[in-house]
Design a protein around this motif. Structure first.
Motif, mmCIF file in Angstrom:
data_model
loop_
_atom_site.group_PDB
_atom_site.id
_atom_site.type_symbol
_atom_site.label_atom_id
_atom_site.label_comp_id
_atom_site.label_asym_id
_atom_site.label_seq_id
_atom_site.Cartn_x
_atom_site.Cartn_y
_atom_site.Cartn_z
ATOM 1 N N UNK A 153 45.870 41.714 36.905
ATOM 2 C CA UNK A 153 44.588 40.989 37.194
ATOM 3 C C UNK A 153 45.642 39.758 37.934
ATOM 4 N N UNK A 154 46.830 40.003 38.330
ATOM 5 C CA UNK A 154 47.668 38.754 39.297
ATOM 6 C C UNK A 154 47.499 39.918 40.263
ATOM 7 N N UNK A 155 47.255 41.059 40.988
ATOM 8 C CA UNK A 155 47.166 41.593 41.681
ATOM 9 C C UNK A 155 45.910 41.966 42.120
ATOM 10 N N UNK A 156 45.044 42.000 41.404
ATOM 11 C CA UNK A 156 43.316 40.979 41.891
ATOM 12 C C UNK A 156 43.195 39.731 42.181
ATOM 13 N N UNK A 205 49.968 33.109 47.830
ATOM 14 C CA UNK A 205 51.563 33.114 48.084
ATOM 15 C C UNK A 205 51.908 32.464 46.894
ATOM 16 N N UNK A 206 50.863 32.128 46.065
ATOM 17 C CA UNK A 206 51.275 31.734 45.020
ATOM 18 C C UNK A 206 51.068 32.642 44.378
ATOM 19 N N UNK A 207 49.742 34.056 44.242
ATOM 20 C CA UNK A 207 49.562 35.168 43.207
ATOM 21 C C UNK A 207 50.726 35.567 43.381
ATOM 22 N N UNK A 208 51.410 35.473 44.872
ATOM 23 C CA UNK A 208 53.063 36.528 44.484
ATOM 24 C C UNK A 208 53.939 36.392 44.370
ATOM 25 N N UNK A 209 54.333 34.374 43.928
ATOM 26 C CA UNK A 209 55.253 34.327 43.098
ATOM 27 C C UNK A 209 54.655 34.720 41.720
ATOM 28 N N UNK A 210 53.749 34.203 40.819
ATOM 29 C CA UNK A 210 52.940 34.912 39.427
ATOM 30 C C UNK A 210 53.546 36.465 39.066
ATOM 31 N N UNK A 259 47.237 34.289 28.740
ATOM 32 C CA UNK A 259 48.056 33.506 29.860
ATOM 33 C C UNK A 259 48.036 33.921 31.428
ATOM 34 N N UNK A 260 47.869 34.990 31.593
ATOM 35 C CA UNK A 260 47.642 35.705 33.064
ATOM 36 C C UNK A 260 46.410 34.655 33.815
ATOM 37 N N UNK A 261 45.856 34.454 33.016
ATOM 38 C CA UNK A 261 44.564 33.898 33.730
ATOM 39 C C UNK A 261 44.244 32.445 33.085
ATOM 40 N N UNK A 262 45.253 32.060 32.165
ATOM 41 C CA UNK A 262 45.718 30.807 32.631
ATOM 42 C C UNK A 262 45.901 30.313 34.189
ATOM 43 N N UNK A 263 47.083 31.056 33.753
ATOM 44 C CA UNK A 263 48.204 30.965 34.765
ATOM 45 C C UNK A 263 47.257 30.996 36.322
ATOM 46 N N UNK A 298 43.008 26.177 41.043
ATOM 47 C CA UNK A 298 43.188 24.581 41.612
ATOM 48 C C UNK A 298 43.772 23.497 41.882
ATOM 49 N N UNK A 299 45.115 23.927 41.575
ATOM 50 C CA UNK A 299 45.992 22.743 41.954
ATOM 51 C C UNK A 299 46.198 23.807 43.787
ATOM 52 N N UNK A 300 45.423 24.725 43.674
ATOM 53 C CA UNK A 300 45.743 24.935 46.019
ATOM 54 C C UNK A 300 44.488 24.207 45.882
ATOM 55 N N UNK A 301 43.453 24.866 45.544
ATOM 56 C CA UNK A 301 42.329 24.353 45.634
ATOM 57 C C UNK A 301 42.562 22.675 46.283
#
Length: 355
Positions: free
Chosen positions: A66-69, A117-122, A145-149, A155-158
């Motif tokens: 999910x994080x990779x997607x 970059x946020x996805x890379x951090x997760x 938890x992955x979906x919530x993160x 949202x924070x990025x936008x």
């Protein structure tokens, strides 16, 4: 040639031509060809990754995929929005956009790259937990938890990316404008640079910790005098892990360092047209990073490669329905084994590293 003065916004307008630094046809052609090739490759690669993940019910349920997607989606959006906006402005020199339209496009670019970059951090956090707390990995990193993160991150990025459109721009606050981006307040640019640097620093720290754990395990295994064959296999595993993580860090830093350095430099020194041209070309490195991401993070996965082989096999069988394909049957039978191996590889590898 007289240098444009682009420091202030008057009457909600700016002379956008001052920011169009690609003057010659050669420069415009070069940047257009580069962006088009890299952008198309980036879209194809990341779209393939998204298809492979969501076409497999088993794969798309796993938090790590999910994080990779999320990373692949951000890179697809970055390719489309960045290439269209960049070429429209720097190559075709269109200045008919209003301040709001320009900031909307810029917000889209910032959203996609920052989300990448946020996805890379997760993903770095996911690997960190997998290394340091392998026995609790499936409890800590769940699908919910992955979906919530991911949702919180997007949202924070936008919100961060569209702050200039919502009012934090040099026209609204009547402050100094950036010499690299029209309508962008210098204070906002410095804040965004700090945010990106924090993200990069966290990514680097997480992977350095993982590398250190792998190094300690390699030293530990080399001291053991028995079970030579098993020891060699484990050491090779650690070396492979280290090479992958070094490649990850090298790609991220090589693609983002020049852009961040020039942005930071612009906050303290007045730029000339030559430096702005360098920045225009360096900004395409962020697009290159989006193109390399699926190769580094996704297509090296055994499960995704297995899914790709299965998809290719089904495609060949569809093209020639009447022809029997023993090879495809063999791939279909071997895939569950690879999937099972990939299910336990995290716990197996990390228990070894924990030793």
């Amino acid at each position: 040639m007289e240098r444009c003065q682009v420091f202030n916004c008057s009457m909600n307008t700016m002379d956008l031509k001052c920011y169009m630094v690609l003057s010659s046809l050669t420069q415009k052609t070069g940047i257009a060809v580069l962006c088009s090739i890299v952008g198309i490759l980036c879209i194809l690669e990341n779209s393939l990754v998204l298809y492979l993940i969501f076409a497999s019910p088993k794969i798309r349920k796993k938090p790590s995929y999910l994080l990779i997607s999320s990373l692949a989606l951000a890179d697809v959006l970055a390719s489309i929005v960045f290439v269209c906006s960049f070429l429209d402005f720097h190559v075709f020199n269109r200045t008919d956009s209003s301040k709001e339209i320009f900031l909307l496009k810029l917000g889209g670019v910032n959203t996609s790259f920052t989300a990448s970059l946020g996805s890379l951090l997760l993903m770095a956090f996911d690997r960190y937990v997998c290394i340091y707390r392998p026995s609790e990995y499936k409890v800590i990193v769940t699908r919910k938890r992955a979906v919530v993160a991911m949702a919180v991150m997007w949202i924070a990025t936008m919100i961060t990316a569209f702050l200039p459109l919502m009012g934090w721009n040099c026209c609204w606050v009547n402050s100094a404008c950036s010499e690299l981006f029209p309508f962008v307040d210098s204070n906002y640019l410095s804040s965004w640079i700090c945010l990106v640097m924090i993200l990069l620093l966290c990514i680097v720290c997480a992977y350095v910790r993982v590398l250190w754990k792998a190094h300690k395990h390699t030293v530990y295994m080399e001291k053991r005098q028995t079970q030579a064959g098993q020891r060699n296999a484990k050491v090779r595993m650690d070396v492979t892990l280290a090479k992958t993580l070094v490649m990850v860090l090298a790609v991220v830093m090589m693609c983002w360092s020049p852009v961040l350095a020039l942005m930071t430099y612009s906050l303290f020194v007045s730029l000339n047209d030559h430096i702005r041209k360098v920045f225009a070309f360096c900004s395409t490195l962020c697009l290159v990073n989006s193109m390399v991401n699926p190769i580094v993070y996704a297509l090296r996965s055994r499960e995704l490669r297995s899914s790709l082989r299965n998809t290719s096999s089904r495609f060949r069988k569809t093209v020639s329905i009447s022809e029997s394909s023993p090879e495809a049957d063999s791939i279909q039978k071997s895939s569950p084994i690879e999937t099972i191996c990939d299910d336990i590889v995290c716990n197996t590898d990390m228990n070894l590293l924990k030793a």
